[in-house]
Design a protein around this motif. Sequence first.
Motif, PDB file in Angstrom:
ATOM      1  N   LEU A  59     -89.643 -27.311  52.787  1.00 16.77           N
ATOM      2  CA  LEU A  59     -89.770 -28.025  51.517  1.00 16.77           C
ATOM      3  C   LEU A  59     -91.223 -28.416  51.273  1.00 16.77           C
ATOM      4  O   LEU A  59     -91.897 -28.947  52.154  1.00 16.77           O
ATOM      5  CB  LEU A  59     -88.892 -29.272  51.555  1.00 16.77           C
ATOM      6  N   SER A  60     -91.713 -28.149  50.056  1.00 18.13           N
ATOM      7  CA  SER A  60     -93.057 -28.560  49.678  1.00 18.13           C
ATOM      8  C   SER A  60     -93.031 -29.112  48.263  1.00 18.13           C
ATOM      9  O   SER A  60     -92.310 -28.597  47.400  1.00 18.13           O
ATOM     10  CB  SER A  60     -94.041 -27.389  49.743  1.00 18.13           C
ATOM     11  N   LEU A  61     -93.814 -30.168  48.037  1.00 20.17           N
ATOM     12  CA  LEU A  61     -93.975 -30.709  46.699  1.00 20.17           C
ATOM     13  C   LEU A  61     -95.178 -30.035  46.037  1.00 20.17           C
ATOM     14  O   LEU A  61     -96.183 -29.742  46.697  1.00 20.17           O
ATOM     15  CB  LEU A  61     -94.194 -32.218  46.742  1.00 20.17           C
ATOM     16  N   ILE A  62     -95.076 -29.805  44.744  1.00 21.47           N
ATOM     17  CA  ILE A  62     -96.187 -29.273  43.974  1.00 21.47           C
ATOM     18  C   ILE A  62     -96.863 -30.465  43.309  1.00 21.47           C
ATOM     19  O   ILE A  62     -96.267 -31.153  42.480  1.00 21.47           O
ATOM     20  CB  ILE A  62     -95.715 -28.249  42.931  1.00 21.47           C
ATOM     21  N   ILE A  63     -98.098 -30.713  43.698  1.00 23.62           N
ATOM     22  CA  ILE A  63     -98.752 -31.979  43.328  1.00 23.62           C
ATOM     23  C   ILE A  63    -100.191 -31.737  42.874  1.00 23.62           C
ATOM     24  O   ILE A  63    -100.735 -30.649  43.013  1.00 23.62           O
ATOM     25  CB  ILE A  63     -98.742 -32.962  44.518  1.00 23.62           C
ATOM     26  N   ARG A  64    -100.789 -32.788  42.359  1.00 22.90           N
ATOM     27  CA  ARG A  64    -102.221 -32.831  42.111  1.00 22.90           C
ATOM     28  C   ARG A  64    -102.729 -34.187  42.600  1.00 22.90           C
ATOM     29  O   ARG A  64    -102.098 -35.227  42.340  1.00 22.90           O
ATOM     30  CB  ARG A  64    -102.560 -32.647  40.627  1.00 22.90           C
ATOM     31  N   HIS A  65    -103.826 -34.180  43.320  1.00 22.06           N
ATOM     32  CA  HIS A  65    -104.419 -35.433  43.780  1.00 22.06           C
ATOM     33  C   HIS A  65    -105.121 -36.131  42.616  1.00 22.06           C
ATOM     34  O   HIS A  65    -105.456 -35.508  41.606  1.00 22.06           O
ATOM     35  CB  HIS A  65    -105.412 -35.172  44.908  1.00 22.06           C
ATOM     36  N   GLY A  66    -105.350 -37.419  42.769  1.00 15.80           N
ATOM     37  CA  GLY A  66    -106.022 -38.162  41.704  1.00 15.80           C
ATOM     38  C   GLY A  66    -106.341 -39.582  42.114  1.00 15.80           C
ATOM     39  O   GLY A  66    -106.096 -40.010  43.251  1.00 15.80           O
ATOM     40  N   ASN A  67    -106.887 -40.309  41.172  1.00 11.26           N
ATOM     41  CA  ASN A  67    -107.252 -41.710  41.370  1.00 11.26           C
ATOM     42  C   ASN A  67    -107.002 -42.467  40.078  1.00 11.26           C
ATOM     43  O   ASN A  67    -106.918 -41.869  38.994  1.00 11.26           O
ATOM     44  CB  ASN A  67    -108.730 -41.851  41.758  1.00 11.26           C
ATOM     45  N   TRP A  68    -106.939 -43.783  40.191  1.00  9.98           N
ATOM     46  CA  TRP A  68    -106.790 -44.612  39.008  1.00  9.98           C
ATOM     47  C   TRP A  68    -108.128 -44.720  38.292  1.00  9.98           C
ATOM     48  O   TRP A  68    -109.145 -45.041  38.893  1.00  9.98           O
ATOM     49  CB  TRP A  68    -106.266 -45.998  39.373  1.00  9.98           C
ATOM     50  N   GLY A  69    -108.126 -44.432  37.014  1.00 10.41           N
ATOM     51  CA  GLY A  69    -109.336 -44.510  36.215  1.00 10.41           C
ATOM     52  C   GLY A  69    -109.537 -45.913  35.660  1.00 10.41           C
ATOM     53  O   GLY A  69    -108.951 -46.886  36.141  1.00 10.41           O
TER      54      GLY A  69
END
Length: 350
Positions: free
Chosen positions: A259-269
């Motif tokens: 199982l793998s999640l499809i994600i994007r990393h990020g930060n709070w702007g």
Amino acid sequence: MPQYWEYFAAVVFAAGGVANVVLAPHRFSSAVLFCLAVASAGLGVAVRSAAAHPVFAAVLAVAALLLALMLGLVLLADGVLLVRRYGPQAALLATGAAGCAVLAVLGLDAVFFAAGGEVLGVFVVVVNAAAGYLIALFLAFTGYVFIWGRSEPLPQTTHVVVLGAGLDGERPGPLLTRRLERALEVDAARAPGTPGVVFVVSGGQGEDEVRSEADAMADYLRGRGVPAERIVREDRSVNTGQNLHQIAVYRYTPEGGSLSLIIRHGNWGCGTPDSDGAPFETVGKETYLPMDQAAYVTVTDPVVASTENQPIGVQELLDWLEAHPDSGLVFRYHLGADGAIDRLEQVFTP
């Protein structure tokens, strides 16, 4: 080996430090390299002075022991005072433990001086070498903070991020207060006629805190005359690491047998005064992050009808993602020893 190998090592370390400063002035490794350069040069002077001036060498050794003793006592006292004030937090306990370690090394040296022994002598040399290196790192970090903490802020600065550092009741603690005062200094140093700096105060509510650190910092800044429209709060994270381990989850895939999640990393702007809060800004392309089938998962609205995190099973989360693809819900995550997500907690966004 060169006859004056200590000085040769000092030159190499200093050259590396200069190169680091040119390429990236704010790297901590620059401070470490310069500290090692000074230590190497000092070792060369001490070794050669000991042969020619034994009295001077003895005075130098006593001074080093007294400095180490003072450092150990200061760290221990600081750790005790911080734990009594803020409770037994890991970082505060580590300060006291470091002081105890320094004192233990000095005690080991005293035992060796009294008892002697070849095997104990080798052990003492190894322990003192490791302790000396760690003390050098500590001194390098102290010097790094001292120098860069007093550097002039850029006049074109538009935003200042203040990270939480613990509360004293409902007010910022001493360390956090110093951070806020430094942020106010940056605002005061802006170029004439330019807009005021926007303060991004980051810190959630810890288990032992009565309110979020962001709220306490915002109140402090308002008390110092900063308008509310120039203060942006990030009150979702309870430690700095959580700001660095947050993702937007879009879909999942069972390809490859795991199982793998499809994600994007990020930060709070940085939010705006008329928004509900800071937006989560993703960076880079979609990527895969493996997930343990037995991972601990908590979710809030819209997965469940609650603004508080509720535990659910992994399969329940997968079913929701399948029914609502590309939702981009924000989660904090933790990776297990196998590199797969073993803890996934949704961050509620209004």
